[in-house]
Design an enzyme around this catalytic site. Structure first.
Site, mmCIF file in Angstrom:
data_model
loop_
_atom_site.group_PDB
_atom_site.id
_atom_site.type_symbol
_atom_site.label_atom_id
_atom_site.label_comp_id
_atom_site.label_asym_id
_atom_site.label_seq_id
_atom_site.Cartn_x
_atom_site.Cartn_y
_atom_site.Cartn_z
ATOM 1 N N LYS A 264 10.227 -34.750 41.513
ATOM 2 C CA LYS A 264 10.082 -34.492 39.777
ATOM 3 C C LYS A 264 9.031 -33.889 39.605
ATOM 4 O O LYS A 264 7.716 -34.170 39.838
ATOM 5 C CB LYS A 264 9.941 -35.924 39.345
ATOM 6 C CG LYS A 264 9.579 -35.712 37.635
ATOM 7 C CD LYS A 264 9.593 -37.213 36.690
ATOM 8 C CE LYS A 264 9.057 -36.849 35.521
ATOM 9 N NZ LYS A 264 9.058 -38.274 34.741
ATOM 10 N N ASP A 269 4.173 -34.239 30.739
ATOM 11 C CA ASP A 269 4.955 -34.793 29.895
ATOM 12 C C ASP A 269 4.376 -35.510 28.567
ATOM 13 O O ASP A 269 3.887 -36.468 28.640
ATOM 14 C CB ASP A 269 5.681 -36.080 30.753
ATOM 15 C CG ASP A 269 6.477 -36.697 29.866
ATOM 16 O OD1 ASP A 269 7.244 -36.052 28.918
ATOM 17 O OD2 ASP A 269 6.937 -37.804 30.482
ATOM 18 N N LYS A 276 5.020 -39.196 22.958
ATOM 19 C CA LYS A 276 4.275 -40.163 23.370
ATOM 20 C C LYS A 276 2.930 -40.432 22.469
ATOM 21 O O LYS A 276 2.503 -39.617 21.920
ATOM 22 C CB LYS A 276 3.597 -40.149 24.576
ATOM 23 C CG LYS A 276 4.656 -40.004 25.865
ATOM 24 C CD LYS A 276 4.018 -39.683 27.261
ATOM 25 C CE LYS A 276 5.191 -39.621 28.369
ATOM 26 N NZ LYS A 276 5.616 -41.048 28.669
ATOM 27 N N ASP A 287 2.582 -36.067 36.128
ATOM 28 C CA ASP A 287 3.928 -36.406 36.114
ATOM 29 C C ASP A 287 4.586 -35.433 37.139
ATOM 30 O O ASP A 287 5.908 -35.494 36.866
ATOM 31 C CB ASP A 287 4.257 -36.277 34.787
ATOM 32 C CG ASP A 287 5.578 -37.234 34.258
ATOM 33 O OD1 ASP A 287 5.780 -38.150 35.205
ATOM 34 O OD2 ASP A 287 6.359 -36.717 33.444
ATOM 35 N N GLU A 348 12.900 -37.463 30.454
ATOM 36 C CA GLU A 348 13.083 -36.110 30.771
ATOM 37 C C GLU A 348 13.174 -36.115 32.330
ATOM 38 O O GLU A 348 13.684 -35.139 32.863
ATOM 39 C CB GLU A 348 12.124 -35.103 30.416
ATOM 40 C CG GLU A 348 10.892 -35.005 30.953
ATOM 41 C CD GLU A 348 9.839 -36.460 31.196
ATOM 42 O OE1 GLU A 348 10.170 -37.364 30.401
ATOM 43 O OE2 GLU A 348 9.106 -36.464 32.260
ATOM 44 N N ARG A 350 14.717 -37.696 34.798
ATOM 45 C CA ARG A 350 16.131 -37.862 35.236
ATOM 46 C C ARG A 350 17.119 -36.739 34.858
ATOM 47 O O ARG A 350 17.766 -36.329 35.658
ATOM 48 C CB ARG A 350 16.635 -39.220 34.528
ATOM 49 C CG ARG A 350 16.835 -39.294 33.124
ATOM 50 C CD ARG A 350 17.056 -40.564 32.508
ATOM 51 N NE ARG A 350 15.702 -41.274 32.498
ATOM 52 C CZ ARG A 350 15.587 -42.736 32.008
ATOM 53 N NH1 ARG A 350 16.670 -43.316 31.681
ATOM 54 N NH2 ARG A 350 14.386 -43.293 32.099
HETATM 55 N N1 BES Z 1 6.487 -39.818 33.245
HETATM 56 C C1 BES Z 1 7.144 -40.826 32.284
HETATM 57 C C2 BES Z 1 6.948 -42.308 33.245
HETATM 58 C C3 BES Z 1 5.432 -42.506 33.415
HETATM 59 C C4 BES Z 1 4.795 -43.454 32.715
HETATM 60 C C5 BES Z 1 4.925 -42.171 34.753
HETATM 61 C C6 BES Z 1 3.650 -43.931 33.158
HETATM 62 C C7 BES Z 1 3.665 -42.542 35.173
HETATM 63 C C8 BES Z 1 2.884 -43.444 34.426
HETATM 64 C C9 BES Z 1 8.543 -40.758 32.345
HETATM 65 O O1 BES Z 1 8.854 -39.559 31.862
HETATM 66 C C10 BES Z 1 8.931 -41.550 30.998
HETATM 67 O O2 BES Z 1 8.398 -41.059 29.762
HETATM 68 N N2 BES Z 1 9.792 -42.629 30.845
HETATM 69 C C11 BES Z 1 10.016 -43.371 29.946
HETATM 70 C C12 BES Z 1 11.588 -43.584 29.988
HETATM 71 C C13 BES Z 1 11.899 -44.324 28.576
HETATM 72 C C14 BES Z 1 11.826 -43.215 27.474
HETATM 73 C C15 BES Z 1 13.216 -44.407 28.775
HETATM 74 C C16 BES Z 1 9.217 -44.635 29.810
HETATM 75 O O3 BES Z 1 9.044 -45.073 30.964
HETATM 76 O O4 BES Z 1 8.849 -45.154 28.979
HETATM 77 ZN ZN ZN Z 2 7.824 -37.941 32.680
HETATM 78 MN MN MN Z 3 8.786 -38.967 29.654
#
Ligand code: BES
Ligand code: ZN
Ligand code: MN
Length: 500
Positions: A264, A269, A276, A287, A348, A350
């Protein structure tokens, strides 16, 4: 590159200057070569140890300035704890600790690779050297000012003194290539997103060509032609175009199916329209740690001329909110033909992986596939920063990864998959939706999503490295924000798979 470190091997000899670094066990015992080099100064160490209550426990150190009877400017005694059953990870950490005890102003050091049980064998000395190199890394290219006492020397030279110089050099050569791969991955993770956007990441991956890696860069037009609309949907709100980079190292027989690694690479992000919160968002420059690891791994395999066929495929995008950005409720058709309803634009990673994994499997028919992604905050809730979450459709591959994790210290913990979790991503309007809809088991429902793009005939493992790719995964061999996590793990996996 960080400030230059010159590392070499030499015979045991009393250093005429610089910093002299030696190891002792938790009974303050030295190896024979060390005791001989210290001579009467050993008595000094004994007295200083008493005064400082230094007991030689693992990771502790005793620092003596202008030690009488020695020409070195400084003598550092590092505790190795119980030395009877040290692992490769312990040797690496000893090297890291030793480098960490080197004052910033020191330009020369000699480390005696010697323990009470005897001089370190070439393999152990090579691990130690790797720890030294990994610890010496720093990412300070954007600092233009430093306090006078922080000014590091132009170059530092470290000699690892060993019993078998030729053997240690030989053992070190492939390790040094792996270390370069780790440092490349760290650089990529540490770079800010205004510098490292998809095209720039692709350009840097192109640097692997000089090692003999075939590097292909697919631009937006090529990705549209392939039908990678799930990946393209993520990037469509960014001023920076998306890319997919394919890296191939053919060190084994021509035509033999490769092992495949997929990363990935979300260069930043923001969450997109499902934006966020501001606090901590700067971390999302990391990311792309999965893609960084895959790139570092291909560098490592090529640099050590591994007799393996390996491919790395990374999906590079930037997830931004914008007038052109993807919306919740949008439905996209992935390269696999399956349709996806976007519920949350922040899920995103996935979407990127689904297309890239499908592509890698179709094109290369790999022997196995491992994907790496900073995929979910939920995996950090579950495992913290110590283990990456591992999901697999194949017990043998899972076991191999667990073993390689224990050997390298880059540990993985297996998590479950199952149809009960899979149900959570069924959609009213499309074949699936991109989130499970609840907070529960967030790392698992994300893995289930990716699994829908995996052909179960191919052994596959997904590593959720949100907790290990950056930030807190600091240890004796790493003080950098970007950890380069996974390069040593996967290099070990590949080596054992082919050669072990
Ligand atoms: N890149 C993030 C996950 C992440 C969070 C990586 C903190 C490293 C540190 C990912 O794209 C994300 O935003 N995931 C969401 C998924 C949710 C919207 C279902 C999450 O984990 O909150
Ligand atoms: Zn992400
Ligand atoms: Mn994300």
């Amino acid at each position: 590159m960080p400030d230059a470190l010159k590392l070499g091997f030499g015979p045991f000899a009393v250093p005429p200057k610089g910093v002299f670094i030696v190891f002792c066990d938790d009974r303050l015992k030295f190896g024979a070569a060390t005791a001989k080099a210290l001579g009467p100064a050993a008595r000094l160490v004994e007295r200083a140890a008493k005064a400082e209550r230094f007991t030689g426990k693992s990771g502790s150190a005793l620092d003596l300035v202008l030690p009488e009877g020695l020409k070195a400017a400084r003598l550092v005694v590092i505790g190795a704890g119980k030395t009877a059953a040290l692992t490769p990870k312990d040797w690496l950490d000893l090297g890291g600790t030793a480098m960490g005890k080197l004052p910033a102003s020191a330009s020369e050091a000699t480390i005696f690779a010697d323990l009470p049980g005897g001089a370190m064998r070439p393999q152990a000395a090579a691990e130690l050297a790797q720890g030294v190199r990994l610890r010496a890394y720093r990412f300070d290219r954007y600092k233009t000012k430093r306090k006078a006492d922080e000014e590091p020397p132009k170059s530092r030279s470290v000699t690892v003194a060993v019993a078998d110089v030729a053997g240690s050099r030989k053992a070190d050569r492939p390790r040094a290539g792996v270390t370069e791969g780790v440092l490349l991955a760290r650089d990529l993770v540490n770079e800010p997103a205004n510098v490292l956007f998809p095209a720039e990441f692709a350009r840097r991956a192109g640097g692997l060509r000089k090692l003999g890696v075939a590097v292909e860069v697919l631009n937006v037009a090529a990705l549209q032609k392939l039908g990678m609309n799930a990946l393209l949907g993520v990037g469509q709100g960014s001023a920076h175009d998306s890319r997919v980079v394919v890296m191939r190292w053919n060190g084994s027989k021509r035509g033999e199916p490769p092992v495949a690694f997929i990363g990935k690479g979300v260069c930043f992000d923001t969450g997109g329209v499902s934006i966020k919160p501001a606090s901590g968002m700067e971390d999302m420059k990391g990311d792309m740690a999965g893609a960084a690891c895959v790139t570092g791994l291909l560098h490592a395999l090529a640099a050590r001329k591994a007799r393996v066929n390996a491919v790395g495929v990374v999906g590079l995008v930037e997830n931004m909110p914008d007038g052109k950005a993807q919306r919740p409720g949008d439905i996209v058709k992935s390269m696999s033909g399956q349709t996806i309803e976007i519920i949350n634009t922040d899920a995103e990673g996935r979407l990127v992986l689904g297309d890239v994994i499908w592509y890698a499997a179709q094109r290369f028919k790999p022997k196995f596939m491992v994907d790496l992604a900073t995929l979910t905050g939920a995996i950090i809730v579950a495992l913290g920063h110590e283990y990456a979450g591992m999901f697999a459709n194949d017990d043998r591959l899972a076991e191999r990864l667990t073993k390689a994790g224990a050997a390298t210290g880059e540990q993985v913990w297996r998590m479950p998959l199952g149809k009960e979790y899979d149900k959570a991503i069924d959609s009213k309007f499309a074949d699936m939706k991109n989130t499970g809809g609840s907070r529960w088991a967030g790392a698992i429902t994300a893995a289930q999503f990716i699994k829908r793009f995996v052909d179960d005939k191919i052994p596959w493992a997904h590593l959720d490295i949100a907790g290990t790719g950056f930030d807190s995964r600091q240890n004796e061999a790493n003080k950098s924000w970007g950890s380069g996590w996974g390069v040593r793990l996967l290099e070990k996996l590949v080596a054992e798979f082919y050669e072990g």
